[in-house]
Design a protein around this motif. Structure first.
Motif, PDB file in Angstrom:
ATOM      1  N   ALA A   1       0.837  -1.198   0.000  1.00 18.45           N
ATOM      2  CA  ALA A   1       0.000   0.000   0.000  1.00 18.45           C
ATOM      3  C   ALA A   1       0.874   1.251   0.000  1.00 18.45           C
ATOM      4  N   LEU A   2       0.438   2.277  -0.744  1.00 21.06           N
ATOM      5  CA  LEU A   2       1.144   3.553  -0.812  1.00 21.06           C
ATOM      6  C   LEU A   2       0.379   4.618  -0.048  1.00 21.06           C
ATOM      7  N   VAL A   3       1.102   5.424   0.717  1.00 18.41           N
ATOM      8  CA  VAL A   3       0.524   6.559   1.421  1.00 18.41           C
ATOM      9  C   VAL A   3       1.346   7.786   1.032  1.00 18.41           C
ATOM     10  N   PHE A   4       0.688   8.806   0.493  1.00 17.63           N
ATOM     11  CA  PHE A   4       1.371   9.981  -0.033  1.00 17.63           C
ATOM     12  C   PHE A   4       1.235  11.178   0.906  1.00 17.63           C
TER      13      PHE A   4
ATOM     14  N   GLY B   1      -6.703  18.748   7.293  1.00 15.16           N
ATOM     15  CA  GLY B   1      -5.641  17.991   6.645  1.00 15.16           C
ATOM     16  C   GLY B   1      -5.182  16.813   7.475  1.00 15.16           C
ATOM     17  N   GLY B   2      -5.073  17.011   8.777  1.00 21.62           N
ATOM     18  CA  GLY B   2      -4.676  15.906   9.643  1.00 21.62           C
ATOM     19  C   GLY B   2      -5.699  14.789   9.646  1.00 21.62           C
ATOM     20  N   GLN B   3      -6.973  15.150   9.611  1.00 22.24           N
ATOM     21  CA  GLN B   3      -8.018  14.132   9.576  1.00 22.24           C
ATOM     22  C   GLN B   3      -8.015  13.391   8.249  1.00 22.24           C
ATOM     23  N   ARG B   4      -7.724  14.093   7.166  1.00 23.98           N
ATOM     24  CA  ARG B   4      -7.639  13.403   5.870  1.00 23.98           C
ATOM     25  C   ARG B   4      -6.481  12.405   5.867  1.00 23.98           C
ATOM     26  N   GLN B   5      -5.360  12.781   6.500  1.00 24.11           N
ATOM     27  CA  GLN B   5      -4.240  11.853   6.567  1.00 24.11           C
ATOM     28  C   GLN B   5      -4.581  10.647   7.441  1.00 24.11           C
ATOM     29  N   ARG B   6      -5.363  10.860   8.493  1.00 21.18           N
ATOM     30  CA  ARG B   6      -5.820   9.729   9.305  1.00 21.18           C
ATOM     31  C   ARG B   6      -6.679   8.781   8.462  1.00 21.18           C
ATOM     32  N   ALA B   7      -7.549   9.370   7.655  1.00 25.07           N
ATOM     33  CA  ALA B   7      -8.410   8.543   6.807  1.00 25.07           C
ATOM     34  C   ALA B   7      -7.582   7.791   5.773  1.00 25.07           C
ATOM     35  N   GLN B   8      -6.553   8.456   5.223  1.00 22.53           N
ATOM     36  CA  GLN B   8      -5.704   7.774   4.247  1.00 22.53           C
ATOM     37  C   GLN B   8      -4.962   6.607   4.891  1.00 22.53           C
ATOM     38  N   LEU B   9      -4.504   6.800   6.123  1.00 16.94           N
ATOM     39  CA  LEU B   9      -3.831   5.716   6.838  1.00 16.94           C
ATOM     40  C   LEU B   9      -4.797   4.563   7.085  1.00 16.94           C
ATOM     41  N   ALA B  10      -6.027   4.875   7.497  1.00 11.56           N
ATOM     42  CA  ALA B  10      -7.028   3.826   7.713  1.00 11.56           C
ATOM     43  C   ALA B  10      -7.298   3.072   6.416  1.00 11.56           C
TER      44      ALA B  10
ATOM     45  N   PRO C   1       4.391  11.373   4.403  1.00  8.68           N
ATOM     46  CA  PRO C   1       2.944  11.525   4.598  1.00  8.68           C
ATOM     47  C   PRO C   1       2.559  12.645   5.543  1.00  8.68           C
ATOM     48  N   PHE C   2       3.481  13.056   6.418  1.00  9.62           N
ATOM     49  CA  PHE C   2       3.142  14.083   7.404  1.00  9.62           C
ATOM     50  C   PHE C   2       3.839  15.405   7.115  1.00  9.62           C
ATOM     51  N   GLY C   3       4.454  15.517   5.946  1.00  8.77           N
ATOM     52  CA  GLY C   3       5.278  16.672   5.625  1.00  8.77           C
ATOM     53  C   GLY C   3       4.520  17.982   5.562  1.00  8.77           C
TER      54      GLY C   3
END
Length: 263
Positions: free
Chosen positions: A96-99, A154-163, A178-180
């Motif tokens: 899996a890729l996380v950007f 933005g932080g919540q979107r990254q949480r969703a992407q991680l999920a 991913p957290f840049g």
């Protein structure tokens, strides 16, 4: 109802199933990049099953190229890229890729985004909804499950992407800074969340970052890139321990990494 059916339902209701054991990723004498632009040469690195390998280096040094090669999006120009001893010949569902950009589908709710890899795997609708809901709960987004991506931070979107990445039960998670784009406080929270949600999954992680402190907090080992080469892979003392920030061995490694990066 049979006892077997009852047990299956209980496991489903309990949340997302554990991922299979992490995979081994290996670059052997690899030249990486595009035919008209070689980014790295002579790369030899063996990513062990279940470890977190962080990758640091200056901008433009080939960090993302290395990650995309392991993802199967780029083929080595020379040498080989392997997963469990077999050539990587393209993208795979178990990698899996996380950007840095969250890459969520804007017309799907957060829950529907998390369901996507499960739908691709053919998981039944009710089961994938249960699993997606459980993953959103794990990343603290239960209340936002029905929101569209543009309605959350933005932080919540990254949480969703991680999920979404972990819901597909990958054997490897490849993360490209991913957290840049997050502020310092949100970034630290996402680092802690990543450690928490990875626990027990068994997944192998390759995490690209330009932040040395992030690399030394998260990584079991840190790979250093520079001058078109992989210059070193170093063991990290007491990884994923906030209290180790001032550990003399961690500080010594930090100085060595910064020196190697020319900063």
């Amino acid at each position: 109802m049979s006892s077997t059916s009852s047990a299956t339902e209980a496991r489903t209701a309990a949340g997302p199933p554990a991922a299979p054991h992490g995979t081994r990723l290996h670059l052997r004498a690899a030249a990486l990049g595009r035919p008209d632009a070689t980014a790295l040469t002579g790369v030899d690195v063996d990513v062990r099953p279940g470890e977190i390998l962080t990758v640091v280096g200056p901008s433009g040094c080939g960090k993302s190229t290395l990650l995309r090669t392991l993802a199967g999006l780029l083929s080595p120009l020379a040498g080989t890229a392997e997963q469990d001893g077999r050539p990587i010949e393209g993208p795979g569902a178990d990698r899996a890729l996380v950007f840095q950009e969250d890459a969520l589908l804007p017309w799907r709710t957060l829950r529907a985004n998390v369901e996507l890899p499960l739908a691709i795997r053919g998981v039944a609708r009710a089961a994938r909804r249960t699993q997606a809901t459980a993953w959103l709960e794990r990343v603290g987004l239960a209340a936002q499950a029905r929101q569209l991506p543009h309605r959350v931070s933005g932080g919540q979107r990254q949480r969703a992407q991680l999920a979404r990445a972990l819901a597909g039960r990958p054997r490897a998670v490849l993360m490209d800074e991913p957290f840049g784009a997050l502020d310092a406080q949100t970034r630290a929270g996402m680092q802690d969340l990543l450690v928490e949600v990875l626990h027990g999954t068994g997944a192998t992680v390759v995490f690209v970052t330009h932040d040395v402190d992030e690399a030394l907090f998260l990584g079991d080992r840190v790979a250093l890139l520079g001058g078109g080469r992989l210059t070193a892979v170093r063991d990290v003392p007491r990884p994923r321990c906030r209290a180790a920030h001032d550990d003399p061995t961690r500080l010594a490694l930090r100085r060595d990494v910064l020196t190697s990066l020319g900063t």
